[in-house]
Design a protein around this motif. Sequence first.
Motif, PDB file in Angstrom:
ATOM      1  N   LEU A  37       9.078  -3.417   8.384  1.00  0.00           N
ATOM      2  CA  LEU A  37       8.438  -4.455   7.581  1.00  0.00           C
ATOM      3  C   LEU A  37       8.874  -5.848   8.002  1.00  0.00           C
ATOM      4  O   LEU A  37      10.036  -6.064   8.362  1.00  0.00           O
ATOM      5  CB  LEU A  37       8.798  -4.263   6.099  1.00  0.00           C
ATOM      6  N   THR A  38       7.950  -6.792   7.903  1.00  0.00           N
ATOM      7  CA  THR A  38       8.274  -8.198   8.131  1.00  0.00           C
ATOM      8  C   THR A  38       9.020  -8.737   6.909  1.00  0.00           C
ATOM      9  O   THR A  38       9.056  -8.108   5.854  1.00  0.00           O
ATOM     10  CB  THR A  38       6.987  -9.016   8.358  1.00  0.00           C
TER      11      THR A  38
ATOM     12  N   ALA B 122       0.848  -1.200   0.000  1.00  0.00           N
ATOM     13  CA  ALA B 122       0.000   0.000   0.000  1.00  0.00           C
ATOM     14  C   ALA B 122       0.881   1.247   0.000  1.00  0.00           C
ATOM     15  O   ALA B 122       1.967   1.243   0.590  1.00  0.00           O
ATOM     16  CB  ALA B 122      -0.906   0.000   1.227  1.00  0.00           C
ATOM     17  N   ILE B 123       0.398   2.314  -0.644  1.00  0.00           N
ATOM     18  CA  ILE B 123       1.135   3.586  -0.662  1.00  0.00           C
ATOM     19  C   ILE B 123       1.379   4.053   0.769  1.00  0.00           C
ATOM     20  O   ILE B 123       2.473   4.529   1.102  1.00  0.00           O
ATOM     21  CB  ILE B 123       0.365   4.675  -1.448  1.00  0.00           C
ATOM     22  N   SER B 124       0.381   3.914   1.621  1.00  0.00           N
ATOM     23  CA  SER B 124       0.528   4.355   3.012  1.00  0.00           C
ATOM     24  C   SER B 124       1.632   3.577   3.724  1.00  0.00           C
ATOM     25  O   SER B 124       2.363   4.139   4.542  1.00  0.00           O
ATOM     26  CB  SER B 124      -0.795   4.209   3.760  1.00  0.00           C
ATOM     27  N   THR B 125       1.778   2.283   3.403  1.00  0.00           N
ATOM     28  CA  THR B 125       2.838   1.472   4.008  1.00  0.00           C
ATOM     29  C   THR B 125       4.199   1.975   3.566  1.00  0.00           C
ATOM     30  O   THR B 125       5.101   2.184   4.389  1.00  0.00           O
ATOM     31  CB  THR B 125       2.669  -0.014   3.623  1.00  0.00           C
ATOM     32  N   VAL B 126       4.372   2.193   2.263  1.00  0.00           N
ATOM     33  CA  VAL B 126       5.652   2.686   1.741  1.00  0.00           C
ATOM     34  C   VAL B 126       5.980   4.042   2.366  1.00  0.00           C
ATOM     35  O   VAL B 126       7.114   4.296   2.791  1.00  0.00           O
ATOM     36  CB  VAL B 126       5.628   2.780   0.198  1.00  0.00           C
TER      37      VAL B 126
ATOM     38  N   THR C 265      10.155  -5.547  14.292  1.00  0.00           N
ATOM     39  CA  THR C 265       8.739  -5.324  14.045  1.00  0.00           C
ATOM     40  C   THR C 265       7.991  -5.535  15.360  1.00  0.00           C
ATOM     41  O   THR C 265       8.608  -5.810  16.391  1.00  0.00           O
ATOM     42  CB  THR C 265       8.203  -6.305  12.977  1.00  0.00           C
ATOM     43  N   LYS C 266       6.695  -5.422  15.307  1.00  0.00           N
ATOM     44  CA  LYS C 266       5.880  -5.587  16.512  1.00  0.00           C
ATOM     45  C   LYS C 266       6.079  -6.962  17.155  1.00  0.00           C
ATOM     46  O   LYS C 266       6.113  -7.090  18.375  1.00  0.00           O
ATOM     47  CB  LYS C 266       4.403  -5.380  16.139  1.00  0.00           C
ATOM     48  N   ASN C 267       6.240  -7.995  16.318  1.00  0.00           N
ATOM     49  CA  ASN C 267       6.284  -9.363  16.839  1.00  0.00           C
ATOM     50  C   ASN C 267       7.641 -10.052  16.760  1.00  0.00           C
ATOM     51  O   ASN C 267       7.839 -11.083  17.386  1.00  0.00           O
ATOM     52  CB  ASN C 267       5.260 -10.223  16.092  1.00  0.00           C
ATOM     53  N   TYR C 268       8.560  -9.495  15.964  1.00  0.00           N
ATOM     54  CA  TYR C 268       9.858 -10.129  15.765  1.00  0.00           C
ATOM     55  C   TYR C 268      10.982  -9.114  15.883  1.00  0.00           C
ATOM     56  O   TYR C 268      10.811  -7.947  15.538  1.00  0.00           O
ATOM     57  CB  TYR C 268       9.981 -10.721  14.342  1.00  0.00           C
ATOM     58  N   VAL C 269      12.144  -9.594  16.316  1.00  0.00           N
ATOM     59  CA  VAL C 269      13.392  -8.848  16.164  1.00  0.00           C
ATOM     60  C   VAL C 269      14.264  -9.708  15.270  1.00  0.00           C
ATOM     61  O   VAL C 269      14.676 -10.803  15.648  1.00  0.00           O
ATOM     62  CB  VAL C 269      14.108  -8.602  17.511  1.00  0.00           C
ATOM     63  N   TYR C 270      14.478  -9.249  14.037  1.00  0.00           N
ATOM     64  CA  TYR C 270      15.316  -9.977  13.094  1.00  0.00           C
ATOM     65  C   TYR C 270      16.754  -9.496  13.231  1.00  0.00           C
ATOM     66  O   TYR C 270      17.003  -8.296  13.309  1.00  0.00           O
ATOM     67  CB  TYR C 270      14.903  -9.692  11.641  1.00  0.00           C
ATOM     68  N   GLU C 271      17.689 -10.420  13.212  1.00  0.00           N
ATOM     69  CA  GLU C 271      19.112 -10.099  13.160  1.00  0.00           C
ATOM     70  C   GLU C 271      19.600 -10.626  11.819  1.00  0.00           C
ATOM     71  O   GLU C 271      19.876 -11.812  11.665  1.00  0.00           O
ATOM     72  CB  GLU C 271      19.852 -10.733  14.335  1.00  0.00           C
ATOM     73  N   MET C 272      19.664  -9.744  10.836  1.00  0.00           N
ATOM     74  CA  MET C 272      20.018 -10.130   9.469  1.00  0.00           C
ATOM     75  C   MET C 272      21.523 -10.369   9.391  1.00  0.00           C
ATOM     76  O   MET C 272      22.316  -9.446   9.580  1.00  0.00           O
ATOM     77  CB  MET C 272      19.608  -9.043   8.482  1.00  0.00           C
ATOM     78  N   LEU C 273      21.899 -11.618   9.105  1.00  0.00           N
ATOM     79  CA  LEU C 273      23.311 -11.984   9.025  1.00  0.00           C
ATOM     80  C   LEU C 273      23.843 -11.771   7.610  1.00  0.00           C
ATOM     81  O   LEU C 273      23.113 -11.942   6.640  1.00  0.00           O
ATOM     82  CB  LEU C 273      23.495 -13.449   9.442  1.00  0.00           C
ATOM     83  N   PHE C 274      25.096 -11.405   7.499  1.00  0.00           N
ATOM     84  CA  PHE C 274      25.778 -11.192   6.220  1.00  0.00           C
ATOM     85  C   PHE C 274      25.071 -10.163   5.319  1.00  0.00           C
ATOM     86  O   PHE C 274      24.909 -10.395   4.125  1.00  0.00           O
ATOM     87  CB  PHE C 274      25.952 -12.518   5.462  1.00  0.00           C
ATOM     88  N   PRO C 275      24.667  -9.000   5.855  1.00  0.00           N
ATOM     89  CA  PRO C 275      23.989  -8.030   4.997  1.00  0.00           C
ATOM     90  C   PRO C 275      24.899  -7.444   3.919  1.00  0.00           C
ATOM     91  O   PRO C 275      24.412  -6.929   2.919  1.00  0.00           O
ATOM     92  CB  PRO C 275      23.535  -6.946   5.983  1.00  0.00           C
TER      93      PRO C 275
END
Length: 197
Positions: A53-54, A39-43, A98-108
Amino acid sequence: MKHSPLPDTQRIEFGRRLRDLRKERGWTLSEVAEKSGLAISTVSKVERGMMSLTYDRLNLLANGLGVDMATFFTTEGQNFEPGGFAVARKGQFQRQETKNYVYEMLFPEMWHKAMTPMMGTLKAHDILDFDEFVRHPGQEFLMVLDGAVTVHIEGRDPVVLEQGDSIYFDSAQGHLYASAGDQDARILVVCALTEMV
């Protein structure tokens, strides 16, 4: 690699990266929304640092912009090449909360990987904490590092995983994870974009 910034700072930095990528293409918010399916509002909220974002929506956004998902987390990276090799030391990741998760993105800093490895913390403790199921192309692996996790996959009975248990599934199916105990669970997730035969 820098240590993870605080969540508010991370959202603002992420939004700035998205805005830069959009402007590099000369696109409007509406064009990004159309190409990504968001959605435009999301962006708009993401660009202004008001929303995170999830994984499934990050994937849609990256595909819509024609970039590797890692581009949102670092301005410099190298494509993974045959014979490639990289090490991620403890604490080296980019955070996406995010509200429900904390992502730790490896090798970005490694772009165009066949897999997206992430560690994370599950803050959600009930399926009712979610607005909708997550789904994205590919396959997914989850291992519980600490605590217990209930995995919900559309059309199937929930599965409870204890520490050391794992699950592998087609991630195009709607799915959700929630901590099964009183404490937030720690998980390792690997998402792979594959062509199904």
